[in-house]
Design a protein around this motif. Structure first.
Motif, PDB file in Angstrom:
ATOM      1  N   ASP A 166       0.857  -1.260  -0.137  1.00 28.58           N
ATOM      2  CA  ASP A 166       0.163   0.041  -0.044  1.00 28.58           C
ATOM      3  C   ASP A 166       0.640   1.099   0.316  1.00 28.58           C
ATOM      4  OD1 ASP A 166      -2.444  -1.489   0.269  1.00 28.58           O
ATOM      5  OD2 ASP A 166      -2.800  -1.599   2.440  1.00 28.58           O
ATOM      6  N   SER A 167       2.160   1.549  -0.025  1.00 27.39           N
ATOM      7  CA  SER A 167       2.814   2.496   0.387  1.00 27.39           C
ATOM      8  C   SER A 167       3.238   3.011  -1.789  1.00 27.39           C
ATOM      9  CB  SER A 167       4.602   1.859   0.477  1.00 27.39           C
ATOM     10  OG  SER A 167       4.858   1.507   1.794  1.00 27.39           O
ATOM     11  N   ASN A 168       3.261   4.579  -1.568  1.00 26.24           N
ATOM     12  CA  ASN A 168       3.967   4.751  -2.126  1.00 26.24           C
ATOM     13  C   ASN A 168       4.411   6.205  -2.305  1.00 26.24           C
ATOM     14  OD1 ASN A 168       1.357   7.353  -2.577  1.00 26.24           O
ATOM     15  ND2 ASN A 168       0.546   5.024  -2.141  1.00 26.24           N
ATOM     16  N   PHE A 169       5.167   6.622  -3.778  1.00 26.39           N
ATOM     17  CA  PHE A 169       5.629   7.676  -3.257  1.00 26.39           C
ATOM     18  C   PHE A 169       5.427   7.958  -5.402  1.00 26.39           C
ATOM     19  CE2 PHE A 169       8.238  11.631  -4.575  1.00 26.39           C
ATOM     20  CZ  PHE A 169       8.650  11.790  -2.658  1.00 26.39           C
ATOM     21  N   THR A 170       4.510   9.562  -4.606  1.00 30.22           N
ATOM     22  CA  THR A 170       3.524  10.436  -6.102  1.00 30.22           C
ATOM     23  C   THR A 170       3.407  11.780  -6.591  1.00 30.22           C
ATOM     24  OG1 THR A 170       1.822   8.427  -6.040  1.00 30.22           O
ATOM     25  CG2 THR A 170       1.571  10.138  -7.611  1.00 30.22           C
ATOM     26  N   GLN A 171       3.794  11.690  -7.502  1.00 31.64           N
ATOM     27  CA  GLN A 171       4.176  13.233  -8.184  1.00 31.64           C
ATOM     28  C   GLN A 171       3.023  13.706  -9.335  1.00 31.64           C
ATOM     29  OE1 GLN A 171       8.486  15.031  -8.703  1.00 31.64           O
ATOM     30  NE2 GLN A 171       7.385  16.853  -9.268  1.00 31.64           N
ATOM     31  N   GLU A 172       2.379  14.380  -9.392  1.00 33.34           N
ATOM     32  CA  GLU A 172       1.318  14.944  -9.730  1.00 33.34           C
ATOM     33  C   GLU A 172       2.534  15.981 -10.985  1.00 33.34           C
ATOM     34  OE1 GLU A 172      -2.838  15.137  -8.378  1.00 33.34           O
ATOM     35  OE2 GLU A 172      -1.713  13.857  -7.438  1.00 33.34           O
ATOM     36  N   ILE A 173       1.544  16.317 -12.440  1.00 30.91           N
ATOM     37  CA  ILE A 173       1.821  17.027 -13.136  1.00 30.91           C
ATOM     38  C   ILE A 173       0.491  17.266 -13.766  1.00 30.91           C
ATOM     39  CG2 ILE A 173       3.518  15.938 -13.836  1.00 30.91           C
ATOM     40  CD1 ILE A 173       5.203  18.697 -15.069  1.00 30.91           C
ATOM     41  N   LYS A 174       0.248  18.328 -14.219  1.00 32.67           N
ATOM     42  CA  LYS A 174      -0.864  18.613 -15.113  1.00 32.67           C
ATOM     43  C   LYS A 174      -1.772  18.008 -15.471  1.00 32.67           C
ATOM     44  CE  LYS A 174       1.878  22.177 -18.061  1.00 32.67           C
ATOM     45  NZ  LYS A 174       2.434  22.992 -19.031  1.00 32.67           N
ATOM     46  N   GLY A 175      -2.047  16.973 -14.042  1.00 44.60           N
ATOM     47  CA  GLY A 175      -3.423  15.769 -14.012  1.00 44.60           C
ATOM     48  C   GLY A 175      -2.757  14.527 -14.653  1.00 44.60           C
ATOM     49  N   THR A 176      -1.264  14.305 -14.687  1.00 45.48           N
ATOM     50  CA  THR A 176      -0.582  13.299 -14.845  1.00 45.48           C
ATOM     51  C   THR A 176       0.142  12.735 -13.290  1.00 45.48           C
ATOM     52  OG1 THR A 176      -0.142  13.436 -17.337  1.00 45.48           O
ATOM     53  CG2 THR A 176       0.962  11.931 -15.812  1.00 45.48           C
ATOM     54  N   SER A 177       0.235  11.430 -12.879  1.00 42.13           N
ATOM     55  CA  SER A 177       0.763  11.404 -11.613  1.00 42.13           C
ATOM     56  C   SER A 177       1.963  10.452 -12.114  1.00 42.13           C
ATOM     57  CB  SER A 177      -0.337  10.099 -10.643  1.00 42.13           C
ATOM     58  OG  SER A 177      -1.357  10.805  -9.870  1.00 42.13           O
ATOM     59  N   ALA A 178       2.914  10.299 -11.492  1.00 35.73           N
ATOM     60  CA  ALA A 178       4.478  10.356 -11.445  1.00 35.73           C
ATOM     61  C   ALA A 178       4.483   8.706 -10.295  1.00 35.73           C
ATOM     62  CB  ALA A 178       5.336  10.440 -11.749  1.00 35.73           C
ATOM     63  N   ALA A 179       4.250   7.324 -10.209  1.00 42.36           N
ATOM     64  CA  ALA A 179       4.668   7.018  -8.770  1.00 42.36           C
ATOM     65  C   ALA A 179       6.169   6.259  -9.121  1.00 42.36           C
ATOM     66  CB  ALA A 179       3.462   5.489  -8.666  1.00 42.36           C
ATOM     67  N   VAL A 180       6.482   6.489  -8.049  1.00 36.79           N
ATOM     68  CA  VAL A 180       7.649   6.283  -8.184  1.00 36.79           C
ATOM     69  C   VAL A 180       8.264   5.037  -7.007  1.00 36.79           C
ATOM     70  CG1 VAL A 180       8.546   7.727  -9.392  1.00 36.79           C
ATOM     71  CG2 VAL A 180       8.871   7.709  -6.617  1.00 36.79           C
ATOM     72  N   ARG A 181       9.291   3.438  -7.701  1.00 40.98           N
ATOM     73  CA  ARG A 181       9.662   3.273  -6.550  1.00 40.98           C
ATOM     74  C   ARG A 181      10.986   3.216  -6.573  1.00 40.98           C
ATOM     75  NH1 ARG A 181       5.324  -0.148  -4.327  1.00 40.98           N
ATOM     76  NH2 ARG A 181       3.792  -0.196  -5.602  1.00 40.98           N
ATOM     77  N   GLY A 182      12.004   3.609  -5.862  1.00 42.55           N
ATOM     78  CA  GLY A 182      13.575   3.448  -5.185  1.00 42.55           C
ATOM     79  C   GLY A 182      14.427   4.611  -7.095  1.00 42.55           C
ATOM     80  N   THR A 183      13.673   5.786  -7.356  1.00 43.77           N
ATOM     81  CA  THR A 183      13.603   5.729  -8.608  1.00 43.77           C
ATOM     82  C   THR A 183      14.951   7.200  -8.500  1.00 43.77           C
ATOM     83  OG1 THR A 183      11.941   5.097  -9.450  1.00 43.77           O
ATOM     84  CG2 THR A 183      12.631   6.897 -10.773  1.00 43.77           C
TER      85      THR A 183
END
Length: 216
Positions: A166-183
């Protein structure tokens, strides 16, 4: 077993050995028929010793409690933090705790650094602006939920946690979500791009039929 629990166990085990030694010492005294329990002063000293050892264990154990709060630090020139408490000017090289809903803004020729609760970092370049949407990190790092939206210019992030479940690190930009893992990745609002420097980013947009994965 959790790292903190392991450390606390060894602390407790060390104090337990001391307790055992004290008990053995008392037992030997009893065997020599020294009726020290009739001596109220001696009993009081023993009680104080036990109390001190117990308090020492408590404070040492809690002193190693992980700080999972997130902080922003202004590295160069000027920046502001808008929170529920109002708008305030960031001071150079001074950590400011951030929470859900906070908006961080850097001005001309400025640079700010966010250290998230899991020790991941995000840099805000000059004239950049983000809003923190989610900021939760469990003390044992078993669950990490970090989310923010880029509202202006550019950020660079190094996500150190290999997230799962259930963990996440997410950045949003102009309606797009970038989900990352060790990035390691960067995002630019004006130029409308996300660049991956290490590992991968999973992009999601409500107008897309599927998710895309970009690897750096």
């Amino acid at each position: 077993m959790k790292a903190r629990n392991i450390y606390s166990f060894f602390i407790f085990f060390g104090f337990l050995k001391i307790y055992v030694i004290i008990i053995i010492y008392f037992y030997l005294i009893i065997q020599y028929k020294m009726k020290f329990f009739k001596n109220k002063f001696f009993v009081g000293v023993v009680a104080i010793i036990f109390l001190l050892f117990t308090l020492q264990f408590y404070f040492v154990s809690n002193s190693y409690k992980r700080d999972t709060n997130s902080y922003v630090t202004l590295i160069e020139w000027d920046g502001t933090l808008n929170s529920k408490a109002g708008k305030r000017i960031l001071e150079l090289n001074t950590k400011e705790k951030v929470n859900n809903g906070d908006v961080i803004n850097t001005l001309n020729n400025s640079l700010a650094l966010i250290e998230w609760g899991d020790k991941s970092i995000t840099r805000l370049w000059s004239n950049s602006k983000i809003m923190i949407k989610e900021n939760f990190v469990a003390e044992d790092l078993s669950k990490i939920n970090i989310s923010f939206e880029l509202l202006k210019w550019q950020t660079w992030s190094n996500v150190v946690s290999i997230l799962s479940g259930d963990s996440n690190f997410t950045q949003e930009i102009k309606g797009t979500s970038a989900a990352v893992r060790g990035t390691v990745f960067e995002a630019n609002y004006e130029k409308d791009y996300i660049a991956v420097h290490k590992h991968e980013v999973k992009l999601t947009n409500v107008s897309w039929e599927k998710k895309s994965i970009y690897t750096g």
